[in-house]
Design an enzyme around this catalytic site. Structure first.
Site, PDB file in Angstrom:
ATOM      1  N   GLY A 104      11.421  -0.375  -5.622  1.00  0.00           N
ATOM      2  CA  GLY A 104      11.211   0.187  -4.136  1.00  0.00           C
ATOM      3  C   GLY A 104      11.492  -0.669  -3.241  1.00  0.00           C
ATOM      4  O   GLY A 104      10.912  -0.955  -2.167  1.00  0.00           O
ATOM      5  N   GLY A 122      12.042   0.038   0.536  1.00  0.00           N
ATOM      6  CA  GLY A 122      11.332   0.798   1.358  1.00  0.00           C
ATOM      7  C   GLY A 122      10.455  -0.194   2.519  1.00  0.00           C
ATOM      8  O   GLY A 122      10.780  -1.306   2.658  1.00  0.00           O
ATOM      9  N   TYR A 130      -1.947  12.208  -2.331  1.00  0.00           N
ATOM     10  CA  TYR A 130      -1.473  10.574  -2.372  1.00  0.00           C
ATOM     11  C   TYR A 130      -2.776   9.893  -2.591  1.00  0.00           C
ATOM     12  O   TYR A 130      -2.774   8.950  -3.717  1.00  0.00           O
ATOM     13  CB  TYR A 130      -1.090  10.364  -1.131  1.00  0.00           C
TER      14      TYR A 130
HETATM   15  C1  AKB Z   1      -0.073   6.391   4.588  1.00  0.00           C
HETATM   16  O1  AKB Z   1      -0.643   6.523   5.910  1.00  0.00           O
HETATM   17  O2  AKB Z   1      -0.223   7.133   4.030  1.00  0.00           O
HETATM   18  C2  AKB Z   1      -0.161   4.974   4.402  1.00  0.00           C
HETATM   19  C3  AKB Z   1      -1.228   4.378   3.896  1.00  0.00           C
HETATM   20  C4  AKB Z   1      -2.382   4.121   4.588  1.00  0.00           C
HETATM   21  O3  AKB Z   1      -1.487   4.129   2.595  1.00  0.00           O
HETATM   22  N1  AKB Z   1       0.281   4.005   5.344  1.00  0.00           N
END
Ligand code: AKB
Length: 314
Positions: free
Chosen positions: A11, A14, A143
């Site tokens: 990565g 990135g 996430y």
């Molecule tokens: C996001 O906004 O998804 C990232 C994080 C806070 O991990 N920057």
């Protein structure tokens, strides 16, 4: 530090990877940058770049074997906003990618692994002010769910397989070198580019939304300091809270106005507002400070000054 280590950055093109690769190349002579994407000039011209899809296990294993990799920084991930649009992809990249890297480390003798976690591992039931290292964690983005599960996998590989894995929970990261990559905190980067270009920014979060943030030089320095700390000082093997600055879009705009007096902002919150509201407003990083000496350097005005000096209008 063993400068003879051969490091693989997955990565590397990135937001974090492109700056971390360059910082590591100042210390180590063998830093291999790997990504699916085209590298920028700096990464391409300063050392070896290889195209690598972390989901392709044979190609990951072949790379680790071919170059005798001793340390991996595995940064490839799908962030919060993109993850909500494509949960399946986020789970695959974030979870399968990590598991394959963990297995490659064990099976091929990689000594040390860095893997980034995030403040998104916390959720709406977490205390939002001064969020402690250990607390309620019920993330409600894919996430956050994938990163929380990832933290448990990292700790498991440390406990059961003796892998020297290290991690921090990054807040929103701000830099002028690479744009954000599909995160909820990306507004805090975009605002500087738009301020420079148009003297105006329409923010996708509401004015009073407070979030933990950090300037990239602090994040890069902290990451390398954690990786170079003696193993016995690294007592948390899931992921460390680290913190620097917490601010709202309104406070960031006020900081920009100190430099660009005509700057203006308005607000048009979208689906990312709900994500932001599920995350902490500020983070307690006392465990990282005590264990391995973490300490941020930049405050909001210091970061704004540096960003506005360096951002080039696209
Ligand atoms: C996001 O906004 O998804 C990232 C994080 C806070 O991990 N920057």
């Amino acid at each position: 530090m063993n400068t003879a280590d051969t490091i693989l950055v997955i990565g590397a093109c990135g937001q974090i990877g492109s700056e971390l690769t360059m910082a590591l190349r100042k210390i180590y002579s063998n830093v291999i940058a790997a990504d699916l994407k085209e590298p920028g000039n700096e990464v391409r011209d300063s050392g070896l770049f290889i195209r690598l899809d972390v989901l392709n296990k044979p190609s990951l294993y072949e790379t680790v074997k071919k170059y005798n990799i001793t340390q991996i920084y595995h940064l490839a991930a799908i962030l919060s906003a993109t993850g909500e649009k494509n949960p399946e992809l986020a789970w695959r990249v974030n979870m399968k990618g990590l598991r394959q890297v963990l297995d490659a480390c064990i099976e091929l003798g990689v000594k040390k692994l860095f893997w980034p976690s995030t403040i998104a591992v916390f959720g709406p039931t977490t205390p939002r002010q001064n969020t402690p290292q250990w607390t309620v964690m019920e993330p409600n983005t894919i996430y956050g769910i994938s990163k929380q599960a990832g933290e448990r996998w990292c700790d498991y590989y440390f406990q059961k397989r003796n892998l020297d894995v290290r991690s921090v929970r990054y807040p929103g990261l701000i830099s002028y070198k690479t744009p954000g990559g599909g995160g909820t905190t990306d507004y805090a980067i975009d605002i500087y580019f738009e301020a420079k270009k148009n003297n105006h920014y329409t923010c996708f979060l509401a004015e009073h939304t407070r979030l933990p943030m950090m300037y990239m030089p602090d994040a890069i320095r902290g990451t390398i300091e954690l990786m170079e700390a003696p193993a016995e000082k690294v007592k948390v093997r899931s992921s460390y809270n680290i913190s620097a600055i917490s601010f709202t879009p309104e406070e960031q705009a006020a900081s920009i106005k100190k430099v660009l007096t005509d700057f203006s902002i308005d607000y048009a919150p979208d689906f990312r507002q709900k994500i932001a509201e599920s995350w902490p407003e500020s983070i307690d990083d006392s465990v990282a400070r005590a264990d391995w000496g973490w300490k941020p350097e930049y405050d909001l005005d210091g970061m704004t000054k540096d960003m506005l000096e360096n951002v080039t209008a696209p």
